[in-house]
Write a protein that holds these residues in place. Structure first.
Motif, PDB file in Angstrom:
ATOM      1  N   GLU A  72      -4.279   2.092  12.516  1.00 34.21           N
ATOM      2  CA  GLU A  72      -2.885   2.086  12.052  1.00 34.21           C
ATOM      3  C   GLU A  72      -2.657   0.967  11.046  1.00 34.21           C
ATOM      4  O   GLU A  72      -1.872   1.110  10.120  1.00 34.21           O
ATOM      5  N   LEU A  73      -3.399  -0.149  11.202  1.00 36.59           N
ATOM      6  CA  LEU A  73      -3.258  -1.261  10.249  1.00 36.59           C
ATOM      7  C   LEU A  73      -3.710  -0.806   8.859  1.00 36.59           C
ATOM      8  O   LEU A  73      -2.994  -0.945   7.874  1.00 36.59           O
ATOM      9  N   VAL A  74      -4.878  -0.208   8.754  1.00 37.46           N
ATOM     10  CA  VAL A  74      -5.348   0.191   7.419  1.00 37.46           C
ATOM     11  C   VAL A  74      -4.749   1.527   6.996  1.00 37.46           C
ATOM     12  O   VAL A  74      -4.633   1.814   5.820  1.00 37.46           O
ATOM     13  N   GLY A  75      -4.305   2.309   8.008  1.00 39.73           N
ATOM     14  CA  GLY A  75      -3.775   3.633   7.680  1.00 39.73           C
ATOM     15  C   GLY A  75      -2.334   3.616   7.225  1.00 39.73           C
ATOM     16  O   GLY A  75      -1.862   4.544   6.571  1.00 39.73           O
ATOM     17  N   ARG A  76      -1.619   2.532   7.572  1.00 39.94           N
ATOM     18  CA  ARG A  76      -0.203   2.453   7.181  1.00 39.94           C
ATOM     19  C   ARG A  76      -0.111   2.462   5.663  1.00 39.94           C
ATOM     20  O   ARG A  76      -0.827   1.729   4.965  1.00 39.94           O
ATOM     21  N   ARG A  77       0.708   3.353   5.146  1.00 38.31           N
ATOM     22  CA  ARG A  77       0.751   3.600   3.705  1.00 38.31           C
ATOM     23  C   ARG A  77       0.839   2.280   2.923  1.00 38.31           C
ATOM     24  O   ARG A  77       1.617   1.396   3.256  1.00 38.31           O
ATOM     25  N   TRP A  78       0.045   2.145   1.905  1.00 37.80           N
ATOM     26  CA  TRP A  78      -0.054   1.017   0.978  1.00 37.80           C
ATOM     27  C   TRP A  78      -0.930  -0.123   1.509  1.00 37.80           C
ATOM     28  O   TRP A  78      -1.426  -0.921   0.709  1.00 37.80           O
ATOM     29  N   ASN A  79      -1.111  -0.256   2.838  1.00 35.91           N
ATOM     30  CA  ASN A  79      -1.859  -1.417   3.328  1.00 35.91           C
ATOM     31  C   ASN A  79      -3.276  -1.439   2.774  1.00 35.91           C
ATOM     32  O   ASN A  79      -3.773  -2.475   2.319  1.00 35.91           O
ATOM     33  N   GLY A  80      -3.926  -0.261   2.759  1.00 41.69           N
ATOM     34  CA  GLY A  80      -5.301  -0.198   2.262  1.00 41.69           C
ATOM     35  C   GLY A  80      -5.397  -0.708   0.836  1.00 41.69           C
ATOM     36  O   GLY A  80      -6.247  -1.547   0.505  1.00 41.69           O
ATOM     37  N   VAL A  81      -4.475  -0.250  -0.018  1.00 41.94           N
ATOM     38  CA  VAL A  81      -4.546  -0.636  -1.441  1.00 41.94           C
ATOM     39  C   VAL A  81      -4.192  -2.112  -1.622  1.00 41.94           C
ATOM     40  O   VAL A  81      -4.798  -2.810  -2.442  1.00 41.94           O
ATOM     41  N   ILE A  82      -3.267  -2.614  -0.805  1.00 46.13           N
ATOM     42  CA  ILE A  82      -2.908  -4.046  -0.896  1.00 46.13           C
ATOM     43  C   ILE A  82      -4.115  -4.905  -0.484  1.00 46.13           C
ATOM     44  O   ILE A  82      -4.477  -5.872  -1.164  1.00 46.13           O
ATOM     45  N   LEU A  83      -4.775  -4.506   0.603  1.00 44.51           N
ATOM     46  CA  LEU A  83      -5.951  -5.265   1.064  1.00 44.51           C
ATOM     47  C   LEU A  83      -7.046  -5.253  -0.007  1.00 44.51           C
ATOM     48  O   LEU A  83      -7.694  -6.272  -0.272  1.00 44.51           O
ATOM     49  N   LEU A  84      -7.214  -4.090  -0.659  1.00 43.59           N
ATOM     50  CA  LEU A  84      -8.240  -3.996  -1.710  1.00 43.59           C
ATOM     51  C   LEU A  84      -7.883  -4.883  -2.895  1.00 43.59           C
ATOM     52  O   LEU A  84      -8.750  -5.549  -3.476  1.00 43.59           O
ATOM     53  N   ALA A  85      -6.601  -4.913  -3.250  1.00 44.64           N
ATOM     54  CA  ALA A  85      -6.178  -5.757  -4.382  1.00 44.64           C
ATOM     55  C   ALA A  85      -6.442  -7.232  -4.055  1.00 44.64           C
ATOM     56  O   ALA A  85      -6.942  -7.996  -4.897  1.00 44.64           O
ATOM     57  N   LEU A  86      -6.159  -7.631  -2.805  1.00 49.70           N
ATOM     58  CA  LEU A  86      -6.442  -9.018  -2.390  1.00 49.70           C
ATOM     59  C   LEU A  86      -7.948  -9.275  -2.446  1.00 49.70           C
ATOM     60  O   LEU A  86      -8.408 -10.320  -2.900  1.00 49.70           O
ATOM     61  N   ALA A  87      -8.718  -8.255  -2.008  1.00 42.53           N
ATOM     62  CA  ALA A  87     -10.182  -8.409  -1.998  1.00 42.53           C
ATOM     63  C   ALA A  87     -10.709  -8.581  -3.417  1.00 42.53           C
ATOM     64  O   ALA A  87     -11.746  -9.206  -3.639  1.00 42.53           O
ATOM     65  N   ARG A  88      -9.967  -8.018  -4.394  1.00 39.70           N
ATOM     66  CA  ARG A  88     -10.438  -8.118  -5.790  1.00 39.70           C
ATOM     67  C   ARG A  88      -9.867  -9.358  -6.474  1.00 39.70           C
ATOM     68  O   ARG A  88     -10.039  -9.536  -7.661  1.00 39.70           O
ATOM     69  N   GLY A  89      -9.168 -10.215  -5.715  1.00 39.81           N
ATOM     70  CA  GLY A  89      -8.791 -11.502  -6.286  1.00 39.81           C
ATOM     71  C   GLY A  89      -7.323 -11.690  -6.602  1.00 39.81           C
ATOM     72  O   GLY A  89      -6.905 -12.775  -6.988  1.00 39.81           O
ATOM     73  N   ALA A  90      -6.509 -10.655  -6.433  1.00 39.85           N
ATOM     74  CA  ALA A  90      -5.064 -10.867  -6.663  1.00 39.85           C
ATOM     75  C   ALA A  90      -4.568 -11.830  -5.581  1.00 39.85           C
ATOM     76  O   ALA A  90      -4.906 -11.665  -4.399  1.00 39.85           O
TER      77      ALA A  90
END
Lengths: 111, 111
Positions: free
Chosen positions: A19-37
């Motif tokens: 549910e943490l990664v599945g909640r809409r937008w969370n996955g993309v936000i985590l990826l953006a943080l992972a890429r340095g934002a």
């Protein structure tokens, strides 16, 4: 993992993670943080279509889940930085196989 | 995966995959199949607490998503076998890192 209990023991924990990664937008936000934002504006720009209000809400949720850290720098003006915690970085890594599966098979399963 | 578009390109596919495994009971049903349960009764027993009606519904959904195959054997009485398809087996493998993350970190993120 042999008995049904062992299977179910995963269920509540697994449900929290999904549910943490599945909640809409969370996955993309985590990826953006992972890429340095790290700054709010960088995150907002990295996820077109996500409103400022919803981004703020999701960042609070991710922070309270312990996967994102929020640092306030007492400069003038104040600067706020968001970064993945250790568990956040591990979560992004754990997401990748599911993303690879989605890339490979999702068209089939979206019928 | 560099541009926001690339990030978002993952989003819809990723969303399908996450919702497939995130939908309550699907993860445990897929794991039971991965551990060799093939008949309806075996699946029902492997997931205590899951009603027959909901199990039937979830199996239909998993079948229409292409991750589970349903084979009807024309014996007397008729026998029905459920197995993971290639994409189903790959989905179970893709779930494991997230389950491992959940085991390691979920207590923290369930606050």
């Amino acid at each position: 993992m042999t008995s049904p209990e062992a299977l179910l023991r995963h269920c509540p924990h697994f449900q929290v993670a999904i549910e943490l990664v599945g909640r809409r937008w969370n996955g993309v936000i985590l990826l953006a943080l992972a890429r340095g934002a790290t700054r709010y504006g960088e995150l907002r720009d990295a996820v077109p279509g996500l409103s400022e209000r919803l981004l703020a809400q999701r960042l609070r949720e991710l922070e309270s889940s312990g996967v994102v850290a929020r640092e306030v720098r007492p400069t003038t003006p104040v600067q706020i930085r968001y970064t993945l915690t250790e568990s956040g970085a591990a979560l992004v890594e754990a997401m990748r196989p599911l993303m690879a599966w989605a890339d490979r098979w999702a068209d089939q399963s979206a019928t």
